[in-house]
Design a protein around this motif. Structure first.
Motif, PDB file in Angstrom:
ATOM      1  N   ILE A   1      -2.073   1.595  -2.891  1.00 17.88           N
ATOM      2  CA  ILE A   1      -2.339   2.769  -2.034  1.00 17.88           C
ATOM      3  C   ILE A   1      -1.682   4.000  -2.634  1.00 17.88           C
ATOM      4  O   ILE A   1      -2.280   5.082  -2.670  1.00 17.88           O
ATOM      5  CB  ILE A   1      -1.841   2.523  -0.587  1.00 17.88           C
ATOM      6  CG1 ILE A   1      -2.684   1.457   0.091  1.00 17.88           C
ATOM      7  CG2 ILE A   1      -1.869   3.820   0.214  1.00 17.88           C
ATOM      8  CD1 ILE A   1      -2.112   0.998   1.431  1.00 17.88           C
ATOM      9  N   ALA A   2      -0.438   3.856  -3.114  1.00 14.96           N
ATOM     10  CA  ALA A   2       0.272   4.987  -3.716  1.00 14.96           C
ATOM     11  C   ALA A   2      -0.482   5.502  -4.931  1.00 14.96           C
ATOM     12  O   ALA A   2      -0.652   6.721  -5.100  1.00 14.96           O
ATOM     13  CB  ALA A   2       1.690   4.573  -4.099  1.00 14.96           C
ATOM     14  N   ILE A   3      -0.966   4.588  -5.763  1.00  6.82           N
ATOM     15  CA  ILE A   3      -1.707   4.988  -6.975  1.00  6.82           C
ATOM     16  C   ILE A   3      -3.000   5.707  -6.595  1.00  6.82           C
ATOM     17  O   ILE A   3      -3.322   6.772  -7.149  1.00  6.82           O
ATOM     18  CB  ILE A   3      -1.989   3.752  -7.861  1.00  6.82           C
ATOM     19  CG1 ILE A   3      -0.671   3.223  -8.441  1.00  6.82           C
ATOM     20  CG2 ILE A   3      -2.983   4.090  -8.964  1.00  6.82           C
ATOM     21  CD1 ILE A   3      -0.790   1.852  -9.073  1.00  6.82           C
ATOM     22  N   GLU A   4      -3.748   5.145  -5.656  1.00  3.92           N
ATOM     23  CA  GLU A   4      -5.025   5.759  -5.242  1.00  3.92           C
ATOM     24  C   GLU A   4      -4.806   7.118  -4.574  1.00  3.92           C
ATOM     25  O   GLU A   4      -5.577   8.056  -4.791  1.00  3.92           O
ATOM     26  CB  GLU A   4      -5.785   4.817  -4.306  1.00  3.92           C
ATOM     27  CG  GLU A   4      -6.272   3.543  -4.971  1.00  3.92           C
ATOM     28  CD  GLU A   4      -7.209   3.802  -6.139  1.00  3.92           C
ATOM     29  OE1 GLU A   4      -8.034   4.728  -6.047  1.00  3.92           O
ATOM     30  OE2 GLU A   4      -7.106   3.078  -7.142  1.00  3.92           O
ATOM     31  N   THR A   5      -3.762   7.224  -3.755  1.00  2.00           N
ATOM     32  CA  THR A   5      -3.469   8.493  -3.086  1.00  2.00           C
ATOM     33  C   THR A   5      -3.086   9.548  -4.109  1.00  2.00           C
ATOM     34  O   THR A   5      -3.480  10.717  -4.006  1.00  2.00           O
ATOM     35  CB  THR A   5      -2.344   8.308  -2.048  1.00  2.00           C
ATOM     36  OG1 THR A   5      -2.715   7.276  -1.139  1.00  2.00           O
ATOM     37  CG2 THR A   5      -2.081   9.580  -1.271  1.00  2.00           C
TER      38      THR A   5
END
Length: 163
Positions: free
Chosen positions: A141-145
């Motif tokens: 999620i952190a990478i995609e955000t």
């Protein structure tokens, strides 16, 4: 004139009641709490503070790291709550931690804030909970955000740049 009343309990100990005037004064004082208008204004303005994508990226990344290190979810959320500078986001994280302590799952607690966490993020957390790989889901999620935030910045930059 003040009157005092004494009571003797079954064990033989005596207690003294407060005079009626003092009880009345205490009741009046407890009802009259000063209205702190500054606190109310600050609380209202905190809710208007936007939550930046960078704040969410660091939140998900740090949460993944703490869970990977073996820290419980609620303890990790409380630690992050103390570290977050954005007052509005701090209140949201505190409420999420409270909801989890009251028995909701992490994904259900996030779903209560669907204005700030999108369906994909909530779904990935739910998937991570179901598979037992929450830390990997949070890191993803952190990478995609982060990628989404970079793309948004590029688009805004291109729209502002004169032709």
């Amino acid at each position: 004139m003040e009157t005092n009343t004494f009571h003797i309990s079954a064990s033989g100990a005596s207690t003294q009641d407060e005079p009626a005037e003092k009880k009345q004064e205490k009741a009046i004082k407890s009802k009259k709490k000063p209205l702190n208008i500054n606190a109310l204004i600050n609380k209202y303005l905190a809710k208007l503070t936007p939550i930046k994508d960078d704040d969410k990226v660091s939140f998900f990344r740090l949460l993944a790291t703490m869970i990977n290190a073996g820290i419980s979810l609620t303890k990790a959320l409380r630690i992050l709550e103390d570290q977050i500078e954005n007052i509005h986001f701090k209140q949201i994280v505190a409420d999420i931690a409270t909801q989890i302590e009251n028995g909701l799952s992490f994904s259900e607690a996030l779903a209560a804030y669907n204005k700030y966490f999108n369906d994909a993020q909530i779904g990935m957390v739910e998937s991570g909970e179901a598979t037992g790989r929450l830390n990997q889901a949070l890191l993803q999620i952190a990478i995609e955000t982060e990628k989404s935030a970079q793309l948004t910045k590029k688009i805004k930059g291109a729209m502002i740049y004169p032709i």
